[in-house]
Design an enzyme around this catalytic site. Structure first.
Site, PDB file in Angstrom:
ATOM      1  N   SER A   1       2.431 -15.239 -10.378  1.00 29.88           N
ATOM      2  CA  SER A   1       2.048 -13.994  -9.726  1.00 29.88           C
ATOM      3  C   SER A   1       2.410 -12.807 -10.630  1.00 29.88           C
ATOM      4  O   SER A   1       1.627 -11.868 -10.811  1.00 29.88           O
ATOM      5  CB  SER A   1       2.764 -13.888  -8.376  1.00 29.88           C
ATOM      6  OG  SER A   1       2.424 -12.698  -7.721  1.00 29.88           O
TER       7      SER A   1
ATOM      8  N   THR B   1      13.322  -3.127  -1.352  1.00 37.76           N
ATOM      9  CA  THR B   1      13.908  -2.941  -2.685  1.00 37.76           C
ATOM     10  C   THR B   1      13.868  -4.237  -3.495  1.00 37.76           C
ATOM     11  O   THR B   1      13.863  -5.328  -2.934  1.00 37.76           O
ATOM     12  CB  THR B   1      15.376  -2.464  -2.574  1.00 37.76           C
ATOM     13  OG1 THR B   1      15.930  -2.392  -3.888  1.00 37.76           O
ATOM     14  CG2 THR B   1      16.240  -3.397  -1.753  1.00 37.76           C
ATOM     15  N   HIS B   2      13.837  -4.063  -4.830  1.00 40.96           N
ATOM     16  CA  HIS B   2      13.970  -5.226  -5.725  1.00 40.96           C
ATOM     17  C   HIS B   2      15.367  -5.259  -6.364  1.00 40.96           C
ATOM     18  O   HIS B   2      15.614  -6.028  -7.284  1.00 40.96           O
ATOM     19  CB  HIS B   2      12.971  -5.133  -6.883  1.00 40.96           C
ATOM     20  CG  HIS B   2      11.535  -5.286  -6.497  1.00 40.96           C
ATOM     21  ND1 HIS B   2      11.088  -6.239  -5.622  1.00 40.96           N
ATOM     22  CD2 HIS B   2      10.434  -4.618  -6.898  1.00 40.96           C
ATOM     23  CE1 HIS B   2       9.765  -6.137  -5.496  1.00 40.96           C
ATOM     24  NE2 HIS B   2       9.354  -5.165  -6.251  1.00 40.96           N
TER      25      HIS B   2
ATOM     26  N   LYS C   1       7.333  -9.852  -6.929  1.00 39.95           N
ATOM     27  CA  LYS C   1       6.275 -10.838  -6.688  1.00 39.95           C
ATOM     28  C   LYS C   1       6.687 -11.996  -5.765  1.00 39.95           C
ATOM     29  O   LYS C   1       6.113 -13.079  -5.807  1.00 39.95           O
ATOM     30  CB  LYS C   1       5.712 -11.409  -8.007  1.00 39.95           C
ATOM     31  CG  LYS C   1       5.347 -10.398  -9.051  1.00 39.95           C
ATOM     32  CD  LYS C   1       4.638  -9.178  -8.554  1.00 39.95           C
ATOM     33  CE  LYS C   1       3.235  -9.367  -8.088  1.00 39.95           C
ATOM     34  NZ  LYS C   1       2.660  -8.070  -7.613  1.00 39.95           N
ATOM     35  N   SER C   2       7.699 -11.736  -4.940  1.00 43.65           N
ATOM     36  CA  SER C   2       8.180 -12.791  -4.034  1.00 43.65           C
ATOM     37  C   SER C   2       7.710 -12.596  -2.598  1.00 43.65           C
ATOM     38  O   SER C   2       8.080 -13.367  -1.720  1.00 43.65           O
ATOM     39  CB  SER C   2       9.719 -12.823  -4.055  1.00 43.65           C
ATOM     40  OG  SER C   2      10.173 -13.096  -5.347  1.00 43.65           O
ATOM     41  N   GLY C   3       6.918 -11.533  -2.346  1.00 45.98           N
ATOM     42  CA  GLY C   3       6.410 -11.336  -0.986  1.00 45.98           C
ATOM     43  C   GLY C   3       6.951 -10.083  -0.307  1.00 45.98           C
ATOM     44  O   GLY C   3       6.969 -10.017   0.931  1.00 45.98           O
TER      45      GLY C   3
ATOM     46  N   LYS D   1      -3.691 -14.264  -4.308  1.00 42.68           N
ATOM     47  CA  LYS D   1      -4.075 -15.550  -3.703  1.00 42.68           C
ATOM     48  C   LYS D   1      -3.229 -15.868  -2.479  1.00 42.68           C
ATOM     49  O   LYS D   1      -3.698 -16.486  -1.540  1.00 42.68           O
ATOM     50  CB  LYS D   1      -3.907 -16.684  -4.719  1.00 42.68           C
ATOM     51  CG  LYS D   1      -5.017 -16.806  -5.729  1.00 42.68           C
ATOM     52  CD  LYS D   1      -4.941 -18.166  -6.410  1.00 42.68           C
ATOM     53  CE  LYS D   1      -6.092 -18.374  -7.367  1.00 42.68           C
ATOM     54  NZ  LYS D   1      -5.948 -19.644  -8.099  1.00 42.68           N
TER      55      LYS D   1
ATOM     56  N   MET E   1      -3.957  -9.138   6.180  1.00 43.92           N
ATOM     57  CA  MET E   1      -3.372  -8.060   5.380  1.00 43.92           C
ATOM     58  C   MET E   1      -4.331  -7.551   4.312  1.00 43.92           C
ATOM     59  O   MET E   1      -4.325  -6.383   3.958  1.00 43.92           O
ATOM     60  CB  MET E   1      -2.059  -8.531   4.745  1.00 43.92           C
ATOM     61  CG  MET E   1      -0.920  -8.492   5.738  1.00 43.92           C
ATOM     62  SD  MET E   1       0.626  -9.028   5.038  1.00 43.92           S
ATOM     63  CE  MET E   1       0.856  -7.905   3.669  1.00 43.92           C
TER      64      MET E   1
HETATM   65  S1  PPS Z   1       5.547  -6.577  -5.691  1.00 43.30           S
HETATM   66  O1  PPS Z   1       4.556  -5.942  -6.601  1.00 43.30           O
HETATM   67  O2  PPS Z   1       6.707  -7.092  -6.457  1.00 43.30           O
HETATM   68  O3  PPS Z   1       5.953  -5.698  -4.596  1.00 43.30           O
HETATM   69  O4  PPS Z   1       4.768  -7.833  -5.098  1.00 43.30           O
HETATM   70  P1  PPS Z   1       5.181  -8.646  -3.777  1.00 43.30           P
HETATM   71  O5  PPS Z   1       4.602  -7.973  -2.603  1.00 43.30           O
HETATM   72  O6  PPS Z   1       6.641  -8.920  -3.796  1.00 43.30           O
HETATM   73  O7  PPS Z   1       4.477 -10.038  -4.022  1.00 43.30           O
HETATM   74  C1  PPS Z   1       3.093 -10.165  -4.146  1.00 43.30           C
HETATM   75  C2  PPS Z   1       2.755 -11.612  -3.816  1.00 43.30           C
HETATM   76  O8  PPS Z   1       2.904 -11.827  -2.383  1.00 43.30           O
HETATM   77  C3  PPS Z   1       1.673 -12.336  -1.868  1.00 43.30           C
HETATM   78  N1  PPS Z   1       1.475 -11.940  -0.476  1.00 43.30           N
HETATM   79  C4  PPS Z   1       1.250 -12.822   0.519  1.00 43.30           C
HETATM   80  N2  PPS Z   1       1.261 -14.167   0.513  1.00 43.30           N
HETATM   81  C5  PPS Z   1       0.982 -14.781   1.710  1.00 43.30           C
HETATM   82  N3  PPS Z   1       0.706 -14.140   2.845  1.00 43.30           N
HETATM   83  C6  PPS Z   1       0.686 -12.780   2.890  1.00 43.30           C
HETATM   84  N4  PPS Z   1       0.407 -12.161   4.029  1.00 43.30           N
HETATM   85  C7  PPS Z   1       0.984 -12.064   1.677  1.00 43.30           C
HETATM   86  N5  PPS Z   1       1.073 -10.752   1.354  1.00 43.30           N
HETATM   87  C8  PPS Z   1       1.375 -10.704   0.039  1.00 43.30           C
HETATM   88  C9  PPS Z   1       0.645 -11.709  -2.811  1.00 43.30           C
HETATM   89  O9  PPS Z   1      -0.614 -12.321  -2.655  1.00 43.30           O
HETATM   90  C10 PPS Z   1       1.303 -11.943  -4.162  1.00 43.30           C
HETATM   91  O10 PPS Z   1       1.283 -13.317  -4.562  1.00 43.30           O
HETATM   92  P2  PPS Z   1       0.128 -13.969  -5.459  1.00 43.30           P
HETATM   93  O11 PPS Z   1       0.590 -15.371  -5.755  1.00 43.30           O
HETATM   94  O12 PPS Z   1       0.008 -13.152  -6.714  1.00 43.30           O
HETATM   95  O13 PPS Z   1      -1.111 -13.959  -4.647  1.00 43.30           O
END
Ligand code: PPS
Length: 324
Positions: free
Chosen positions: A167, A137-138, A86-88, A284, A260
């Site tokens: 998240s 990878t995580h 959930k870090s992006g 979000k 995205m």
């Molecule tokens: S996972 O399931 O662990 O692979 O999830 P992960 O992709 O690491 O993290 C999901 C969060 O990243 C946000 N996200 C973004 N934020 C900003 N800009 C862009 N383009 C973007 N793409 C993915 C996604 O919304 C999740 O965060 P939250 O706070 O839940 O919205």
């Protein structure tokens, strides 16, 4: 007896789901999903999960899968995109796809397409990916393959722990984690690290301790939100590309949250939305949603933990929302 009946019912239900709900997905992915749904929750870790060598991992990871990581043969040019859940991850993978335009392997089973999800792939699938390979990878630093013979690069993306917790909480009721508690309960498990992926702080700090290594680029989600174009240029340079302002701008255009969300390349996001509820993966995408979740007492407890783990390490996060 009750457990055996329940397990058989689960198996039968999944056999039906394989040919209906999961029909369009690769066989290997179906196997991982089936495995995940057959793991259990415990009182200490009330999420579906795997435990390998004391590490709490996502439920689709088997010991066999972990063996793949430890025996994996790297190649010159390999790049790992690493995150705590959930870090992006999805964001970073899309940025890399736009910068490096990796060729998609013809292995139809590969999850993540041109930027495969390392944690969900077989050795054979990864071998079929043309170099340079970009793999997400995580995994913690200690489990990821390294090479003393040639250079392997790692891009670590860290996000402030309050927004990660929020998240993750929203994600945790999905069938593959199956958490059914409250936010208050979730936060306690997150702070203890009793959650798939283990302790956020252990994960981030282990990578942070290598942030000066030449082959590691340590990035922060909040910096990407603040100035994506500059970060795209930093990533491109780290990967050996020379990017003009115009080229960086073109990547930014494709990688904003809104772009995205409407992009059909996001196969993992589409899967999560289909399985769970619409908008649950790209939810979000902001800095500071934690303000809508933490009570004053929770903040006090969390801040104490944050300071006790991060003080003196040099690692700091921004927690305030900034304009994109
Ligand atoms: S996972 O399931 O662990 O692979 O999830 P992960 O992709 O690491 O993290 C999901 C969060 O990243 C946000 N996200 C973004 N934020 C900003 N800009 C862009 N383009 C973007 N793409 C993915 C996604 O919304 C999740 O965060 P939250 O706070 O839940 O919205």
């Amino acid at each position: 007896m009750k457990n055996v009946v329940e397990s058989n019912i689960k198996k039968m239900a999944f056999q039906v789901a394989r040919n209906t709900f999961f029909k369009e997905y690769p066989e290997h992915f179906k196997d991982l999903c089936e495995r995940a749904l057959n793991t259990s929750k415990t009182k200490e870790i009330p999420f579906l999960h795997s435990k390998v060598n004391g590490l709490i991992l996502p439920p689709y990871m088997t010991e066999e899968q972990v063996r793949i990581y430890t025996t994996f043969q790297t190649r010159p040019g390999d790049v790992f995109l690493v995150t705590y859940p959930k870090s992006g991850t999805t964001w970073l993978a899309e940025i890399i796809r736009c910068i490096a335009q990796p060729k998609e392997s013809d292995k139809e089973n590969l999850i993540g397409g041109p930027v495969p999800t390392f944690d969900m792939a077989t050795q054979e699938q990864l071998e079929a990916v043309p170099s340079p390979r970009y793999m997400s990878t995580h995994l913690p630093f200690s489990l990821l393959p390294r090479s003393s013979e040639h250079e392997v690069k790692y891009i670590y993306l860290a996000r402030n722990p309050k927004d990660v917790a929020v998240s993750y909480f929203h994600f945790s009721s999905m069938p593959f984690l199956n958490f059914d508690g409250t936010w208050e309960e979730f936060l306690q498990y997150f702070m203890k690290g009793n959650i798939p992926g283990g302790s956020y702080f252990d994960h981030v700090l282990e990578w942070w301790s290598h942030q000066d290594d030449e082959n590691i680029l340590f990035l922060k989600y909040e910096d990407l939100k603040k100035d994506l174009k500059s970060q795209v240029k930093i990533i491109a340079e780290f990967l050996g590309f020379k990017f003009s302002d115009e080229e960086a701008k073109a990547v930014v255009k494709q990688c904003t949250f809104q772009a995205m969300k409407s992009n059909s390349n996001q196969d993992i996001s589409k899967f999560v939305d289909k399985l769970f509820k619409k908008g649950s993966h790209l939810r979000k995408g902001i800095v500071g949603d934690w303000k809508n979740h933490f009570s004053d007492e929770q903040l006090e407890e969390f801040d104490k933990l944050y300071q006790s783990r991060l003080n003196g390490t040099g690692l700091k996060f921004e927690f305030q929302s900034v304009a994109e």
